[in-house]
Design a protein around this motif. Structure first.
Motif, short mmCIF file in Angstrom:
data_model
loop_
_atom_site.label_atom_id
_atom_site.label_comp_id
_atom_site.label_asym_id
_atom_site.label_seq_id
_atom_site.Cartn_x
_atom_site.Cartn_y
_atom_site.Cartn_z
N SER A 195 -17.02 -23.01 40.50
CA SER A 195 -18.02 -23.85 39.89
C SER A 195 -19.14 -23.99 41.13
CB SER A 195 -17.76 -24.95 39.40
OG SER A 195 -17.20 -24.68 38.01
N HIS A 213 -19.04 -23.08 33.79
CA HIS A 213 -18.72 -24.27 34.05
C HIS A 213 -17.56 -24.85 33.04
CE1 HIS A 213 -20.97 -24.53 37.44
NE2 HIS A 213 -22.18 -24.21 36.93
N VAL A 242 -13.76 -26.60 33.31
CA VAL A 242 -13.38 -27.88 32.72
C VAL A 242 -12.49 -27.63 31.75
CG1 VAL A 242 -14.13 -29.75 31.13
CG2 VAL A 242 -15.82 -28.89 32.77
#
Length: 296
Positions: free
Chosen positions: A174, A280, A284
């Motif tokens: 990321s 992203h 997560v």
């Protein structure tokens, strides 16, 4: 690139939605057949073949459909309103993915918080004496209520080795992708290519370590899809996440090819942004997986 289209662009009739429907339906049917035959210990399952055929349909659809979208974009057929539509569409797609994983996390939470303790005799709905009198619920479930039907795993995967390494890899990816995005915004294409390529390498490395982890789980730990609710929730969550990492890696690889061909600039970069959003999101989800599946 020509000047953007002034009005909202409406494409002609397309075959791609029909092909997408066929591919998705075939893939899901093949996957369900594969899993059912696996649980029944059938060695002659047609599930893998059906799933592969569906995957080929989907690959053909993605290549053709997105190729058409890229050609339309490069031809300047998209207006500012079309760009907003793409952004809303990608936002809703990611929201649907959030709900997808929320369902599996919800199942894990329900089993750990309610169903498991009830089967162990806890609470007002405890039914241990009715079903398995000697069953004691402890998570992770290494002693299943019916060991003959669902052989329990020998032990669980240590979160502080490969899972922790994979967490570092995805979090790092990321960061590298964000650096690549900033390089694109500032016109630093050499840095953009280098950092994006590094992001792809990190994603592929993650998938390689996950494959090693799965082999270890099946061969050495006895942790399989058929090893009770712990095994099924573990592989459904981590497996679908691995599929999303694979898709995200492919998306980033396509973005790299487009960048090498001179696509994208500081003003026209939504394809890159969409792939970044997706990556992203996948990162997560992995952090949540690491905490709730591996650690807790």
């Amino acid at each position: 690139m020509t000047q953007p289209h002034e009005h909202y662009y409406v494409p002609a009739q397309s075959k791609w939605p029909i092909i997408a429907t066929l591919g998705m339906g075939t893939s899901v049917y093949g996957l369900a057949t594969w899993f059912n035959d696996m649980s029944a210990q059938r060695a002659d399952s047609n599930g893998p073949l059906i799933f592969s055929v569906g995957g080929l349909f989907l690959a053909y659809m993605l290549f053709g459909w997105f190729g058409a979208v890229i050609k339309e974009s490069r031809a300047g057929l998209y207006s500012a309103q079309m760009d907003r539509s793409f952004r809303w569409g990608m936002s809703w797609f990611i929201f649907s993915e959030v709900m997808f994983f929320a369902a599996f996390f919800g199942a894990l939470f329900y089993v750990r918080t309610f169903a498991g303790p009830w089967l162990g005799g806890d609470g007002a709905k405890g039914v241990a004496n009715m079903l398995w009198p000697n069953f004691e619920y402890v998570w992770p479930l290494l002693q299943t209520p019916d060991p003959k039907l669902f052989p329990a795993p020998k032990e669980v995967i240590d979160p502080w080795h490969l899972p922790l390494l994979n967490t570092v890899l995805l979090v790092s990816s990321s960061v590298t992708l964000t650096i690549a995005h900033h390089a694109l915004k500032h016109g630093k294409r050499a840095l953009l290519k280098a950092w994006l390529a590094l992001t792809i390498v990190l994603g592929v490395t993650f998938l390689g370590f996950q494959a090693v982890e799965y082999v270890e789980a099946y061969r050495e730990l006895g942790l399989t899809l058929g090893s009770g609710i712990y095994g099924s929730t573990f592989f459904m969550l981590t497996g679908f996440h691995g599929a999303h990492v694979t898709l995200g890696t492919v998306m980033l690889a396509v973005m790299l090819v487009r960048i090498l061909r001179g696509h994208f600039d500081a003003e026209h970069q939504f394809g890159f942004e969409a792939a970044s959003w997706y990556w992203h999101f996948v990162d997560v989800v992995w952090i949540a997986l690491f905490v709730f599946v591996y650690v807790l």
